[in-house]
Design a protein around this motif. Structure first.
Motif, PDB file in Angstrom:
ATOM      1  N   VAL A 151     -12.553  13.051  38.142  1.00  6.41           N
ATOM      2  CA  VAL A 151     -13.086  14.134  37.321  1.00  6.41           C
ATOM      3  C   VAL A 151     -13.925  15.032  38.214  1.00  6.41           C
ATOM      4  CG1 VAL A 151     -14.590  14.739  35.398  1.00  6.41           C
ATOM      5  CG2 VAL A 151     -13.112  12.727  35.249  1.00  6.41           C
ATOM      6  N   LEU A 152     -13.629  16.313  38.172  1.00  7.27           N
ATOM      7  CA  LEU A 152     -14.392  17.320  38.894  1.00  7.27           C
ATOM      8  C   LEU A 152     -15.388  17.906  37.897  1.00  7.27           C
ATOM      9  CD1 LEU A 152     -14.346  18.690  41.742  1.00  7.27           C
ATOM     10  CD2 LEU A 152     -12.874  20.429  40.748  1.00  7.27           C
ATOM     11  N   ALA A 153     -16.602  17.348  37.889  1.00  8.34           N
ATOM     12  CA  ALA A 153     -17.629  17.780  36.936  1.00  8.34           C
ATOM     13  C   ALA A 153     -18.315  19.027  37.491  1.00  8.34           C
ATOM     14  CB  ALA A 153     -18.634  16.662  36.708  1.00  8.34           C
ATOM     15  N   GLU A 154     -18.030  20.171  36.874  1.00  7.09           N
ATOM     16  CA  GLU A 154     -18.469  21.461  37.399  1.00  7.09           C
ATOM     17  C   GLU A 154     -19.609  22.011  36.548  1.00  7.09           C
ATOM     18  OE1 GLU A 154     -15.572  24.139  38.792  1.00  7.09           O
ATOM     19  OE2 GLU A 154     -13.960  22.657  38.881  1.00  7.09           O
ATOM     20  N   VAL A 155     -20.768  22.150  37.167  1.00 13.12           N
ATOM     21  CA  VAL A 155     -21.956  22.648  36.476  1.00 13.12           C
ATOM     22  C   VAL A 155     -22.014  24.161  36.647  1.00 13.12           C
ATOM     23  CG1 VAL A 155     -24.465  22.501  36.280  1.00 13.12           C
ATOM     24  CG2 VAL A 155     -23.127  20.470  36.906  1.00 13.12           C
ATOM     25  N   THR A 156     -21.786  24.876  35.562  1.00 14.91           N
ATOM     26  CA  THR A 156     -21.726  26.340  35.628  1.00 14.91           C
ATOM     27  C   THR A 156     -23.086  26.996  35.440  1.00 14.91           C
ATOM     28  OG1 THR A 156     -21.179  26.461  33.268  1.00 14.91           O
ATOM     29  CG2 THR A 156     -19.340  26.362  34.823  1.00 14.91           C
ATOM     30  N   ASP A 157     -24.101  26.199  35.184  1.00 12.57           N
ATOM     31  CA  ASP A 157     -25.469  26.703  35.083  1.00 12.57           C
ATOM     32  C   ASP A 157     -25.968  27.010  36.493  1.00 12.57           C
ATOM     33  OD1 ASP A 157     -28.180  27.140  34.744  1.00 12.57           O
ATOM     34  OD2 ASP A 157     -28.565  25.289  33.646  1.00 12.57           O
ATOM     35  N   GLY A 175     -19.239  10.541  29.581  1.00 14.54           N
ATOM     36  CA  GLY A 175     -19.266   9.103  29.325  1.00 14.54           C
ATOM     37  C   GLY A 175     -18.561   8.333  30.425  1.00 14.54           C
ATOM     38  N   ALA A 176     -17.728   7.383  30.044  1.00 11.44           N
ATOM     39  CA  ALA A 176     -17.043   6.543  31.028  1.00 11.44           C
ATOM     40  C   ALA A 176     -15.908   7.273  31.723  1.00 11.44           C
ATOM     41  CB  ALA A 176     -16.499   5.290  30.351  1.00 11.44           C
ATOM     42  N   ALA A 177     -15.449   8.383  31.150  1.00 14.42           N
ATOM     43  CA  ALA A 177     -14.388   9.204  31.764  1.00 14.42           C
ATOM     44  C   ALA A 177     -13.192   8.369  32.210  1.00 14.42           C
ATOM     45  CB  ALA A 177     -14.956  10.001  32.941  1.00 14.42           C
ATOM     46  N   PHE A 178     -12.780   7.429  31.342  1.00 17.35           N
ATOM     47  CA  PHE A 178     -11.617   6.573  31.609  1.00 17.35           C
ATOM     48  C   PHE A 178     -11.799   5.749  32.884  1.00 17.35           C
ATOM     49  CE2 PHE A 178      -9.827  10.170  29.168  1.00 17.35           C
ATOM     50  CZ  PHE A 178      -9.299   9.473  28.095  1.00 17.35           C
ATOM     51  N   GLY A 179     -13.032   5.623  33.342  1.00 14.16           N
ATOM     52  CA  GLY A 179     -13.267   4.868  34.567  1.00 14.16           C
ATOM     53  C   GLY A 179     -12.885   5.600  35.830  1.00 14.16           C
ATOM     54  N   ARG A 180     -12.602   6.901  35.707  1.00 13.06           N
ATOM     55  CA  ARG A 180     -12.202   7.663  36.881  1.00 13.06           C
ATOM     56  C   ARG A 180     -13.433   8.037  37.713  1.00 13.06           C
ATOM     57  NH1 ARG A 180      -9.060   5.415  37.697  1.00 13.06           N
ATOM     58  NH2 ARG A 180      -8.225   6.808  39.286  1.00 13.06           N
ATOM     59  N   PRO A 181     -13.287   8.135  39.041  1.00 15.79           N
ATOM     60  CA  PRO A 181     -14.407   8.593  39.867  1.00 15.79           C
ATOM     61  C   PRO A 181     -14.822  10.008  39.466  1.00 15.79           C
ATOM     62  CG  PRO A 181     -12.622   7.707  41.216  1.00 15.79           C
ATOM     63  CD  PRO A 181     -12.078   7.839  39.830  1.00 15.79           C
ATOM     64  N   VAL A 182     -16.095  10.319  39.627  1.00 13.99           N
ATOM     65  CA  VAL A 182     -16.618  11.648  39.291  1.00 13.99           C
ATOM     66  C   VAL A 182     -17.121  12.339  40.552  1.00 13.99           C
ATOM     67  CG1 VAL A 182     -18.409  12.913  38.032  1.00 13.99           C
ATOM     68  CG2 VAL A 182     -17.245  10.980  36.949  1.00 13.99           C
ATOM     69  N   LEU A 183     -16.677  13.565  40.749  1.00 11.83           N
ATOM     70  CA  LEU A 183     -17.208  14.432  41.799  1.00 11.83           C
ATOM     71  C   LEU A 183     -18.055  15.481  41.093  1.00 11.83           C
ATOM     72  CD1 LEU A 183     -15.251  16.032  44.788  1.00 11.83           C
ATOM     73  CD2 LEU A 183     -16.997  17.267  43.525  1.00 11.83           C
ATOM     74  N   LEU A 184     -19.346  15.486  41.371  1.00 15.33           N
ATOM     75  CA  LEU A 184     -20.289  16.376  40.696  1.00 15.33           C
ATOM     76  C   LEU A 184     -20.696  17.502  41.633  1.00 15.33           C
ATOM     77  CD1 LEU A 184     -22.232  16.894  38.239  1.00 15.33           C
ATOM     78  CD2 LEU A 184     -23.900  15.481  39.470  1.00 15.33           C
ATOM     79  N   HIS A 185     -20.632  18.749  41.122  1.00 13.03           N
ATOM     80  CA  HIS A 185     -21.062  19.869  41.961  1.00 13.03           C
ATOM     81  C   HIS A 185     -21.552  21.020  41.098  1.00 13.03           C
ATOM     82  CE1 HIS A 185     -17.821  22.945  41.501  1.00 13.03           C
ATOM     83  NE2 HIS A 185     -17.191  21.912  40.985  1.00 13.03           N
ATOM     84  N   GLY A 186     -22.354  21.875  41.709  1.00 10.03           N
ATOM     85  CA  GLY A 186     -22.848  23.073  41.049  1.00 10.03           C
ATOM     86  C   GLY A 186     -22.367  24.313  41.767  1.00 10.03           C
TER      87      GLY A 186
END
Length: 236
Positions: A151-157, A175-186
């Motif tokens: 998951v590419l979690a994109e913070v648009t703020d 949440g658990a996002a199907f157990g997929r890895p999360v890449l967090l960025h702004g």
């Protein structure tokens, strides 16, 4: 994991250091990987600098970068490149050279069909889930969720003072996002605060001229490689 995002939807008006040709993208990728990036995200461009999913230009971009680096390479499928979902899908199905992965923005029309087509072709899918959209809710209902690469979690703020709290809210939505890895960025003013949060949470992240044109001290970033160097210093 630190992914370098070489250019994004930026163009010539954003500075000469933003790579817009396959050769410039390949050079920027090589420098960023030498600085420590372990994955590349790139937006192939038309000769006039606009994002495109053209099979010819995607192939030229991937071939040029692969001649210089051996890390995974991903491309955008953003709707701004080709707004019509059917057109976007057709172009992806016509790709002759495939990326290792491609980002699909889950809030955009046709996301599920596009992700399915990529998976059918053996391309990993980064599920782009943006704050301020219904992307997290759509992703939570998606039968394709468990098959995504991450998951590419994109913070648009883009406000430095609130981007972190917006990021935490987005992660809660996922949440658990199907157990997929999360890449967090702004992005822009939120890029460095969110990167620091990703470091504290032990999440993958990314940095590059797509997300920010500035170093942590506010000075203009001279290159993607310098941004990667600064990010790795913050990540410890």
């Amino acid at each position: 994991m630190v992914q370098v995002c070489l250019n994004g939807a930026r163009g010539a008006a954003d500075g000469a250091n933003v790579p817009l040709t396959p050769e410039a993208m390949a050079q920027a990728a090589a420098e960023a990987v030498a600085a420590g990036a372990t994955d590349v995200h790139v937006h192939p461009k038309t000769p006039c600098g606009r994002d495109t999913l053209s099979p010819r230009l995607v192939a030229a971009t991937l071939d040029a970068i692969r001649a210089r680096v051996s890390v995974p390479i991903g491309v955008t499928t953003g709707a701004w490149a080709h707004p019509d979902p059917a057109d976007r899908l057709a172009r992806v199905r016509d790709w002759t050279v495939l990326p290792d992965h491609a980002s699909v923005n889950w809030h955009e029309p046709g996301a599920e069909e596009l992700a399915a087509a990529l998976l059918e072709r053996g391309v990993g899918v980064e599920a782009g889930v943006w704050s301020g959209t219904d992307g997290a809710a759509r992703f939570a209902r998606s039968p394709l969720g468990p098959r995504t690469l991450r998951v590419l979690a994109e913070v648009t703020d883009t406000a430095p003072d609130t981007a972190g709290s917006t990021a935490l809210a987005l992660l809660t939505e996922l949440g658990a996002a199907f157990g997929r890895p999360v890449l967090l960025h702004g992005e822009d003013g939120g890029a460095w605060p969110v990167l620091r949060l990703a470091a504290r949470l032990g999440l993958a992240t990314r940095v590059g001229l797509e997300d920010t044109l500035a170093l942590p001290n506010g000075e203009r970033a001279p290159s993607n490689a310098r941004l990667v160097t600064e990010a790795l210093a913050l990540l410890g």
